[in-house]
Design a protein around this motif. Structure first.
Motif, PDB file in Angstrom:
ATOM      1  N   UNK A  50       0.832  -1.201   0.000  1.00  0.00           N
ATOM      2  CA  UNK A  50       0.000   0.000   0.000  1.00  0.00           C
ATOM      3  C   UNK A  50       0.862   1.244   0.000  1.00  0.00           C
ATOM      4  N   UNK A  51       0.231   2.407  -0.116  1.00  0.00           N
ATOM      5  CA  UNK A  51       0.981   3.647  -0.313  1.00  0.00           C
ATOM      6  C   UNK A  51       1.690   4.117   0.952  1.00  0.00           C
ATOM      7  N   UNK A  52       2.722   4.909   0.742  1.00  0.00           N
ATOM      8  CA  UNK A  52       3.368   5.668   1.806  1.00  0.00           C
ATOM      9  C   UNK A  52       3.264   7.143   1.448  1.00  0.00           C
ATOM     10  N   UNK A  53       3.163   7.983   2.459  1.00  0.00           N
ATOM     11  CA  UNK A  53       3.024   9.415   2.213  1.00  0.00           C
ATOM     12  C   UNK A  53       4.383  10.023   1.905  1.00  0.00           C
ATOM     13  N   UNK A  54       4.428  10.883   0.893  1.00  0.00           N
ATOM     14  CA  UNK A  54       5.705  11.426   0.427  1.00  0.00           C
ATOM     15  C   UNK A  54       6.428  12.211   1.517  1.00  0.00           C
ATOM     16  N   UNK A  55       5.743  13.123   2.163  1.00  0.00           N
ATOM     17  CA  UNK A  55       6.452  13.998   3.096  1.00  0.00           C
ATOM     18  C   UNK A  55       6.720  13.334   4.435  1.00  0.00           C
ATOM     19  N   UNK A  57       7.543  10.132   4.536  1.00  0.00           N
ATOM     20  CA  UNK A  57       8.731   9.380   4.120  1.00  0.00           C
ATOM     21  C   UNK A  57       9.973  10.257   4.152  1.00  0.00           C
ATOM     22  N   UNK A  58       9.895  11.438   3.552  1.00  0.00           N
ATOM     23  CA  UNK A  58      11.066  12.310   3.475  1.00  0.00           C
ATOM     24  C   UNK A  58      11.489  12.821   4.852  1.00  0.00           C
ATOM     25  N   UNK A  59      10.527  12.985   5.745  1.00  0.00           N
ATOM     26  CA  UNK A  59      10.879  13.369   7.112  1.00  0.00           C
ATOM     27  C   UNK A  59      11.724  12.284   7.773  1.00  0.00           C
ATOM     28  N   UNK A  60      11.313  11.022   7.586  1.00  0.00           N
ATOM     29  CA  UNK A  60      12.108   9.929   8.139  1.00  0.00           C
ATOM     30  C   UNK A  60      13.492   9.871   7.525  1.00  0.00           C
ATOM     31  N   UNK A  61      13.555   9.989   6.217  1.00  0.00           N
ATOM     32  CA  UNK A  61      14.845   9.915   5.527  1.00  0.00           C
ATOM     33  C   UNK A  61      15.744  11.098   5.891  1.00  0.00           C
ATOM     34  N   UNK A  62      15.129  12.235   6.199  1.00  0.00           N
ATOM     35  CA  UNK A  62      15.916  13.405   6.588  1.00  0.00           C
ATOM     36  C   UNK A  62      16.769  13.122   7.815  1.00  0.00           C
ATOM     37  N   UNK A  63      16.265  12.270   8.709  1.00  0.00           N
ATOM     38  CA  UNK A  63      16.990  11.964   9.941  1.00  0.00           C
ATOM     39  C   UNK A  63      17.937  10.774   9.786  1.00  0.00           C
ATOM     40  N   UNK A  69      20.336  15.152  -1.340  1.00  0.00           N
ATOM     41  CA  UNK A  69      19.156  15.992  -1.414  1.00  0.00           C
ATOM     42  C   UNK A  69      17.922  15.089  -1.392  1.00  0.00           C
ATOM     43  N   UNK A  70      16.812  15.634  -0.934  1.00  0.00           N
ATOM     44  CA  UNK A  70      15.571  14.878  -0.790  1.00  0.00           C
ATOM     45  C   UNK A  70      14.424  15.695  -1.363  1.00  0.00           C
ATOM     46  N   UNK A  71      13.550  15.047  -2.165  1.00  0.00           N
ATOM     47  CA  UNK A  71      12.452  15.825  -2.715  1.00  0.00           C
ATOM     48  C   UNK A  71      11.406  14.989  -3.410  1.00  0.00           C
ATOM     49  N   UNK A  72      10.475  15.680  -4.053  1.00  0.00           N
ATOM     50  CA  UNK A  72       9.331  15.055  -4.712  1.00  0.00           C
ATOM     51  C   UNK A  72       9.279  15.425  -6.187  1.00  0.00           C
TER      52      UNK A  72
END
Length: 307
Positions: A50-55, A57-63, A69-72
């Motif tokens: 099932x889906x994961x939310x983009x932002x 996800x990026x919040x987790x990856x940020x840490x 770089x991280x983005x959509x």
């Protein structure tokens, strides 16, 4: 030529899978990890789990990353109110130490809106223009002052315009194939223009439109970065290319015609042809997220020849 990894998690990926790919992206020397912003799978795949939310996800990856770089590509404007999106992106930028980029588009996939009860307005492009003005305006407002916006679709009164991103300017990406409105919007708001899944000829034509629109808007055409998003299917030999194509349900000839497929030498040559018409950056769409050997091959045999 910058190479970035671009994923489509709605086709089937957990956060842990995305984290593994993001860490490989960093370890293998790629510039960035980007993901789509979709809530429903496309095509015949089951999309599990099932889906994961983009932002989120990026919040987790940020840490959990340090350099990339991280983005959509692209956040759907229909999914989030612009004031809320400005807060989300600014917070993730802070969490990453200033490594976030925002690709923002109008939203287009009506079925996912129906599936999750998200309104799908008719006037998406006009809304997108207001969203871009609001998000960038909130970030640009001096701390201690307020931001007001009274538009056709959104109304903000005395917003404190907080929080601020860690970066002085979060790069904004705008993309698409539209001949008139898209270049105009990019000329006004974008730091980068991206054309997805386009031929070399269409790329050259669209980059030309954006460059002309930038100049008409009083910006140097070279103030923007110009990029492509293209599917990648690279193999050390024909058999490996065919195997990777089969895993993602595509034909080799079609991938070679419409993407970056074949041996490392073939892919380097085609990237060179995109560079010749103005591409400065390529987002490599990776559909088999379990195949980390694919990323290693691209890093060692393709990326190494482009630096």
């Amino acid at each position: 030529m910058d190479l970035r990894i671009f994923t489509e998690p709605q086709q089937g990926a957990t956060y842990d899978t995305l984290l593994t790919v993001a860490k490989a992206t960093e370890d293998l020397g790629f510039d960035a990890f980007f993901r789509s912003d979709h809530y429903l799978r496309m095509g015949s795949v089951d999309g599990l789990p099932g889906p994961t939310d983009a932002w989120i996800t990026l919040a987790g990856l940020a840490r959990e990353t340090r350099r990339i770089r991280l983005g959509t590509l692209m956040t759907a404007g229909t999914f989030r109110l612009p004031g809320v999106l400005a807060i989300q992106v600014a917070q993730v930028d802070q969490m990453s130490g200033g490594r976030v980029e925002l690709g923002l588009g109008a939203g287009w996939f009506e079925e996912e809106h129906k599936a999750y009860g998200i309104p799908f307005p008719k006037e998406k492009f006009a809304r997108l223009e207001e969203q871009l003005e609001i998000v960038t305006g909130l970030w640009a407002t001096e701390t201690g002052k307020t931001f007001d916006f009274h538009g056709r679709f959104y109304d903000l009164t005395e917003s404190p315009a907080l929080p601020k991103p860690a970066q002085a300017k979060v790069p904004v990406l705008i993309g698409g194939h539209g001949a008139t409105r898209t270049p105009r919007l990019a000329a006004r708001y974008a730091d980068e223009f991206n054309i997805p899944f386009a031929s070399i000829e269409d790329t050259e034509r669209q980059f030309g439109r954006v460059r002309a629109a930038a100049q008409e808007a009083g910006r140097p055409a070279d103030a923007l970065t110009y990029s492509n998003a293209l599917i990648a299917c690279v193999g050390k030999d024909d058999a490996e290319v065919a195997r990777r194509a089969a895993v993602i349900g595509r034909e080799v000839d079609e991938l070679k015609a419409n993407g970056l497929a074949g041996s490392p030498a073939e892919v380097v040559d085609k990237i060179g042809r995109y560079a010749a018409v103005g591409a400065q950056r390529i987002y490599l769409q990776i559909l088999d997220l379990d195949d980390l050997d694919h990323l290693e091959l691209i890093s060692s045999q393709v990326q190494s020849q482009l630096t």
